[in-house]
Design a protein around this motif. Structure first.
Motif, PDB file in Angstrom:
ATOM      1  N   MET A 184       0.940  -1.314   0.118  1.00  9.80           N
ATOM      2  CA  MET A 184       0.037   0.166   0.025  1.00  9.80           C
ATOM      3  C   MET A 184       0.827   1.110   0.052  1.00  9.80           C
ATOM      4  O   MET A 184       0.406   2.162  -0.777  1.00  9.80           O
ATOM      5  N   LEU A 185       1.982   1.131   0.813  1.00  9.88           N
ATOM      6  CA  LEU A 185       2.720   2.494   0.725  1.00  9.88           C
ATOM      7  C   LEU A 185       3.469   2.519  -0.563  1.00  9.88           C
ATOM      8  O   LEU A 185       3.806   3.635  -1.129  1.00  9.88           O
ATOM      9  N   ALA A 186       3.964   1.590  -0.968  1.00 18.08           N
ATOM     10  CA  ALA A 186       4.593   1.653  -2.408  1.00 18.08           C
ATOM     11  C   ALA A 186       3.607   2.244  -3.501  1.00 18.08           C
ATOM     12  O   ALA A 186       3.882   3.230  -4.392  1.00 18.08           O
ATOM     13  N   LYS A 193      -4.891   7.221  -5.969  1.00 13.12           N
ATOM     14  CA  LYS A 193      -5.933   6.189  -6.592  1.00 13.12           C
ATOM     15  C   LYS A 193      -5.531   4.731  -6.547  1.00 13.12           C
ATOM     16  O   LYS A 193      -6.377   4.020  -6.048  1.00 13.12           O
ATOM     17  N   MET A 194      -4.414   4.560  -6.735  1.00 11.87           N
ATOM     18  CA  MET A 194      -3.656   2.958  -6.537  1.00 11.87           C
ATOM     19  C   MET A 194      -3.362   2.596  -5.300  1.00 11.87           C
ATOM     20  O   MET A 194      -4.200   1.393  -5.049  1.00 11.87           O
ATOM     21  N   SER A 195      -3.514   3.336  -4.273  1.00 13.27           N
ATOM     22  CA  SER A 195      -3.380   3.087  -2.792  1.00 13.27           C
ATOM     23  C   SER A 195      -4.772   2.921  -2.465  1.00 13.27           C
ATOM     24  O   SER A 195      -4.942   1.908  -1.651  1.00 13.27           O
ATOM     25  N   ILE A 196      -5.618   3.530  -2.706  1.00 12.88           N
ATOM     26  CA  ILE A 196      -7.079   3.468  -2.290  1.00 12.88           C
ATOM     27  C   ILE A 196      -7.609   2.146  -3.078  1.00 12.88           C
ATOM     28  O   ILE A 196      -8.472   1.335  -2.199  1.00 12.88           O
ATOM     29  N   ILE A 197      -7.504   1.798  -4.131  1.00 12.08           N
ATOM     30  CA  ILE A 197      -7.774   0.529  -4.773  1.00 12.08           C
ATOM     31  C   ILE A 197      -7.168  -0.575  -4.072  1.00 12.08           C
ATOM     32  O   ILE A 197      -8.027  -1.608  -3.824  1.00 12.08           O
TER      33      ILE A 197
END
Length: 327
Positions: A184-186, A193-197
């Motif tokens: 998630m941190l990466a 948006k990618m972290s939320i997904i």
């Protein structure tokens, strides 16, 4: 649910919403403290010694994280401290990583989760991570993202290697959470948006798995033969959820990992990518170890109902899983 638990659960949600919607350091701190002080009674509501000790550990760690965050906020508002912006940014990232339980500030998370029931573990692994993640998304300076990437790589490795020596399911799920926080941190360092997904998929899989564990504990307390067929179905669902949580294609958990791998490849972050994949492969190893333990434990009545094909299928999956994950 008792009225007190309903009140504290509402306060936990309200504290998270206050933190997410605030634009002032003091309100951010107030929201997180409201969330913390409401979550402690939920942790210790059964008055068991291990849960009380876990709640004390959690309170001390979160209080230290809140203190660091508030200190960073106060120092950053000082007009004479512009030369120390990097230090304040490091303090803020450290405070959020401490609250999330990422490496190298992860030691408290397995101990706390091992002392809690599954319902509280579910809140700790999902809802309690929302506020720190959102604050990292919108407050962390872009020039400090290298620190987030280092934390992500360390979390993936620690989450993989730490679970190898665990025999308790709750502690193992804690190390699994640490490994997923690395991914998630990466993703957060590349795209919000990618972290939320990724976080949404993680919450969906982890919530389903822990609800199944709660259901399994309830069913194991009943010894009638009428529940054995439903036990078998639940057992198969737990196996599928473990495979999805490990990111094995073509399950749901592989999709966000594949997107993160694609974005890291586009940015030429090969070193971070290798560490993330290595930690994920180790996670898959102990997920398969858990499944073998479930199937081969003689005390479980499920073993008498198992088709003989499953050991061969899982053995072949152990051989193929690392290759598929690397692809």
């Amino acid at each position: 649910m008792t009225p007190s638990l309903l009140l504290f659960s509402s306060s936990v949600m309200m504290g998270t919403l206050v933190s997410m919607s605030s634009s002032n350091w003091l309100y951010l701190w107030m929201g997180m403290e409201l969330n913390l002080l409401s979550f402690i009674p939920i942790m210790a509501h059964s008055h068991k010694l291990q849960e009380t000790m876990g709640s004390i550990k959690y309170f001390m760690i979160q209080a230290i994280g809140s203190g660091l965050m508030l200190t960073a906020g106060v120092v950053s508002m000082n007009p004479h401290a512009t030369s120390n912006q990097n230090i304040t940014s490091c303090m803020f990232i450290m405070s959020m990583c401490l609250k999330l339980g990422t490496a190298p500030y992860h030691q408290w998370l397995p101990h706390v989760m091992a002392s809690l029931p599954w319902s509280t573990c579910l809140l700790l692994a999902t809802w309690q991570k929302i506020s720190p993640l959102v604050m990292l998304m919108f407050i962390t300076p872009s020039k400090m993202m290298y620190m987030v990437l280092i934390t992500a790589a360390l979390s993936a490795i620690v989450g993989g290697t730490g679970g190898l020596n665990q025999s308790q399911m709750r502690a193992l799920m804690a190390y699994s959470s640490i490994g997923h926080m690395g991914w998630m941190l990466a993703a957060l360092s590349l795209s919000n948006k990618m972290s939320i997904i990724y976080f949404s998929v993680y919450v969906l899989i982890t919530s389903s798995l822990m609800v199944m564990f709660m259901k399994t504990n309830t069913m194991m307390s009943q010894m009638s033969n009428s529940v054995i067929p439903s036990k078998i179905v639940l057992f198969y669902l737990i196996i599928l959820m473990f495979l999805s949580l490990g990111g094995l294609p073509p399950f749901l958990g592989f999709i966000p990992k594949w997107l993160v791998i694609f974005m890291l490849t586009e940015e030429n972050m090969v070193g971070v990518l290798i560490m993330l994949i290595t930690g994920s492969v180790i996670n898959l190893f102990y997920y398969f170890t858990m499944m073998f333990n479930f199937m081969l434990t003689p005390q479980q009545n499920l073993l008498t109902q198992m088709p003989p094909l499953w050991p061969a299928v899982l053995t072949s999956a152990v051989t193929v899983a690392p290759v598929l994950t690397l692809l």
